[in-house]
Design a protein around this motif. Sequence first.
Motif, PDB file in Angstrom:
ATOM      1  N   GLN A  16       0.845  -1.199   0.000  1.00  0.00           N
ATOM      2  CA  GLN A  16       0.000   0.000   0.000  1.00  0.00           C
ATOM      3  C   GLN A  16       0.885   1.255   0.000  1.00  0.00           C
ATOM      4  O   GLN A  16       0.634   2.212  -0.726  1.00  0.00           O
ATOM      5  N   GLN A  17       1.935   1.228   0.825  1.00  0.00           N
ATOM      6  CA  GLN A  17       2.814   2.399   0.915  1.00  0.00           C
ATOM      7  C   GLN A  17       3.558   2.647  -0.405  1.00  0.00           C
ATOM      8  O   GLN A  17       3.666   3.788  -0.867  1.00  0.00           O
ATOM      9  N   GLU A  18       4.029   1.563  -1.031  1.00  0.00           N
ATOM     10  CA  GLU A  18       4.714   1.716  -2.334  1.00  0.00           C
ATOM     11  C   GLU A  18       3.755   2.288  -3.376  1.00  0.00           C
ATOM     12  O   GLU A  18       4.142   3.141  -4.179  1.00  0.00           O
ATOM     13  N   ILE A  19       2.508   1.805  -3.370  1.00  0.00           N
ATOM     14  CA  ILE A  19       1.521   2.286  -4.345  1.00  0.00           C
ATOM     15  C   ILE A  19       1.245   3.774  -4.112  1.00  0.00           C
ATOM     16  O   ILE A  19       1.201   4.570  -5.062  1.00  0.00           O
ATOM     17  N   GLU A  20       1.106   4.156  -2.853  1.00  0.00           N
ATOM     18  CA  GLU A  20       0.823   5.567  -2.555  1.00  0.00           C
ATOM     19  C   GLU A  20       1.979   6.462  -2.966  1.00  0.00           C
ATOM     20  O   GLU A  20       1.792   7.507  -3.601  1.00  0.00           O
ATOM     21  N   GLU A  21       3.195   6.051  -2.623  1.00  0.00           N
ATOM     22  CA  GLU A  21       4.368   6.872  -2.983  1.00  0.00           C
ATOM     23  C   GLU A  21       4.509   6.983  -4.493  1.00  0.00           C
ATOM     24  O   GLU A  21       4.763   8.063  -5.027  1.00  0.00           O
ATOM     25  N   LYS A  22       4.323   5.869  -5.173  1.00  0.00           N
ATOM     26  CA  LYS A  22       4.447   5.879  -6.647  1.00  0.00           C
ATOM     27  C   LYS A  22       3.375   6.767  -7.269  1.00  0.00           C
ATOM     28  O   LYS A  22       3.643   7.515  -8.214  1.00  0.00           O
ATOM     29  N   ALA A 165     -12.708 -13.162 -10.444  1.00  0.00           N
ATOM     30  CA  ALA A 165     -14.154 -13.416 -10.375  1.00  0.00           C
ATOM     31  C   ALA A 165     -14.834 -12.550  -9.313  1.00  0.00           C
ATOM     32  O   ALA A 165     -15.658 -13.038  -8.538  1.00  0.00           O
ATOM     33  N   GLY A 166     -14.432 -11.287  -9.238  1.00  0.00           N
ATOM     34  CA  GLY A 166     -15.087 -10.340  -8.323  1.00  0.00           C
ATOM     35  C   GLY A 166     -14.479 -10.289  -6.929  1.00  0.00           C
ATOM     36  O   GLY A 166     -14.861  -9.456  -6.113  1.00  0.00           O
ATOM     37  N   ARG A 167     -13.515 -11.153  -6.648  1.00  0.00           N
ATOM     38  CA  ARG A 167     -12.924 -11.180  -5.306  1.00  0.00           C
ATOM     39  C   ARG A 167     -11.550 -10.492  -5.276  1.00  0.00           C
ATOM     40  O   ARG A 167     -10.926 -10.312  -6.304  1.00  0.00           O
ATOM     41  N   TYR A 168     -11.123 -10.164  -4.100  1.00  0.00           N
ATOM     42  CA  TYR A 168      -9.801  -9.580  -3.796  1.00  0.00           C
ATOM     43  C   TYR A 168      -9.636  -8.117  -4.219  1.00  0.00           C
ATOM     44  O   TYR A 168      -8.590  -7.527  -4.006  1.00  0.00           O
ATOM     45  N   ARG A 169     -10.631  -7.532  -4.865  1.00  0.00           N
ATOM     46  CA  ARG A 169     -10.536  -6.156  -5.354  1.00  0.00           C
ATOM     47  C   ARG A 169     -10.214  -5.147  -4.257  1.00  0.00           C
ATOM     48  O   ARG A 169      -9.548  -4.159  -4.487  1.00  0.00           O
ATOM     49  N   ASP A 170     -10.732  -5.406  -3.072  1.00  0.00           N
ATOM     50  CA  ASP A 170     -10.622  -4.435  -1.985  1.00  0.00           C
ATOM     51  C   ASP A 170      -9.341  -4.546  -1.175  1.00  0.00           C
ATOM     52  O   ASP A 170      -9.140  -3.778  -0.243  1.00  0.00           O
ATOM     53  N   LEU A 171      -8.482  -5.481  -1.514  1.00  0.00           N
ATOM     54  CA  LEU A 171      -7.187  -5.542  -0.820  1.00  0.00           C
ATOM     55  C   LEU A 171      -6.458  -4.212  -1.026  1.00  0.00           C
ATOM     56  O   LEU A 171      -6.439  -3.690  -2.138  1.00  0.00           O
ATOM     57  N   PRO A 172      -5.802  -3.688   0.010  1.00  0.00           N
ATOM     58  CA  PRO A 172      -5.119  -2.391  -0.145  1.00  0.00           C
ATOM     59  C   PRO A 172      -3.743  -2.485  -0.803  1.00  0.00           C
ATOM     60  O   PRO A 172      -3.071  -1.478  -0.958  1.00  0.00           O
ATOM     61  N   PHE A 173      -3.330  -3.698  -1.204  1.00  0.00           N
ATOM     62  CA  PHE A 173      -2.039  -3.881  -1.876  1.00  0.00           C
ATOM     63  C   PHE A 173      -2.239  -4.806  -3.075  1.00  0.00           C
ATOM     64  O   PHE A 173      -3.313  -5.382  -3.246  1.00  0.00           O
ATOM     65  N   VAL A 174      -1.206  -4.956  -3.911  1.00  0.00           N
ATOM     66  CA  VAL A 174      -1.271  -5.870  -5.056  1.00  0.00           C
ATOM     67  C   VAL A 174      -0.403  -7.088  -4.760  1.00  0.00           C
ATOM     68  O   VAL A 174       0.721  -6.951  -4.261  1.00  0.00           O
ATOM     69  N   GLY A 175      -0.932  -8.263  -5.055  1.00  0.00           N
ATOM     70  CA  GLY A 175      -0.152  -9.463  -4.805  1.00  0.00           C
ATOM     71  C   GLY A 175      -0.553 -10.618  -5.696  1.00  0.00           C
ATOM     72  O   GLY A 175      -1.409 -10.471  -6.575  1.00  0.00           O
ATOM     73  N   VAL A 176       0.095 -11.759  -5.443  1.00  0.00           N
ATOM     74  CA  VAL A 176      -0.220 -12.980  -6.202  1.00  0.00           C
ATOM     75  C   VAL A 176      -0.876 -13.995  -5.265  1.00  0.00           C
ATOM     76  O   VAL A 176      -0.518 -14.096  -4.098  1.00  0.00           O
ATOM     77  N   LEU A 177      -1.788 -14.776  -5.821  1.00  0.00           N
ATOM     78  CA  LEU A 177      -2.480 -15.789  -5.024  1.00  0.00           C
ATOM     79  C   LEU A 177      -1.536 -16.928  -4.698  1.00  0.00           C
ATOM     80  O   LEU A 177      -0.819 -17.418  -5.577  1.00  0.00           O
ATOM     81  N   GLU A 178      -1.551 -17.342  -3.442  1.00  0.00           N
ATOM     82  CA  GLU A 178      -0.750 -18.518  -3.053  1.00  0.00           C
ATOM     83  C   GLU A 178      -1.540 -19.760  -3.433  1.00  0.00           C
ATOM     84  O   GLU A 178      -2.761 -19.751  -3.484  1.00  0.00           O
TER      85      GLU A 178
END
Length: 179
Positions: A16-22, A165-178
């Motif tokens: 989230q912090q990296e996204i905000e700074e960028k 499929a409509g999920r994970y959109r609200d996560l405050p960061f970007v990542g990959v599914l484990e």
Amino acid sequence: MGSGSTQRAVKPLFSQQEIEEKTHALAAKIASEEPSPLIIVAIKKGGVPFAELLASALTVQGLTVEVATLGLSSYGKGTTSSGNVSLTQDLSTEIRGVQVILVDDILETGKTLSFAWDHVLTKGATDVKTCVLLDKPHKSRTREADYVGFACPDLFVVGFGLDLAGRYRDLPFVGVLED
Ligand code: 5GP
Ligand code: MG
């Protein structure tokens, strides 16, 4: 148990912090190059969180911005693009005679941005720029972005607007599914 039990863990790629700074750095660059006022066209649904953060960062830079939305869809419920972009909701605002920045979460083939580009020109935008949070490599691009947040590895990513499929959109960061 409800469907929540099938939620997979997400390994962060961009915090989230990296996204905000960028985004603040991008806003400073845009403000130095683009005249005000501007209309940001957020490509729904994925581009909306980034577009809103960018609009607020541009406001900090002293630019007058308005956020409009355009609904486009190409991924359906899976993790690969159908390649066919369809319009799910027309522009929420009149853009005739206005300079527009198209904002999306991620650029891959460029088909989504190409479709949006043609659409806003048809609706009378005078000048169109493109801005994406993430740029995923692709060998045959139909359109590049003028402003890019991060180069993204060639993986299916979720969060900060990006869904599966409509999920994970609200996560405050970007990542990959484990797994
Ligand atoms: P393009 O049209 O450039 O091939 O793809 C851009 C669109 O595909 C984005 O607006 C996004 O909806 C979707 N997309 C591309 N890569 C990913 C990804 O890794 N994760 C998710 N959730 N969507 C993606
Ligand atoms: Mg999208």
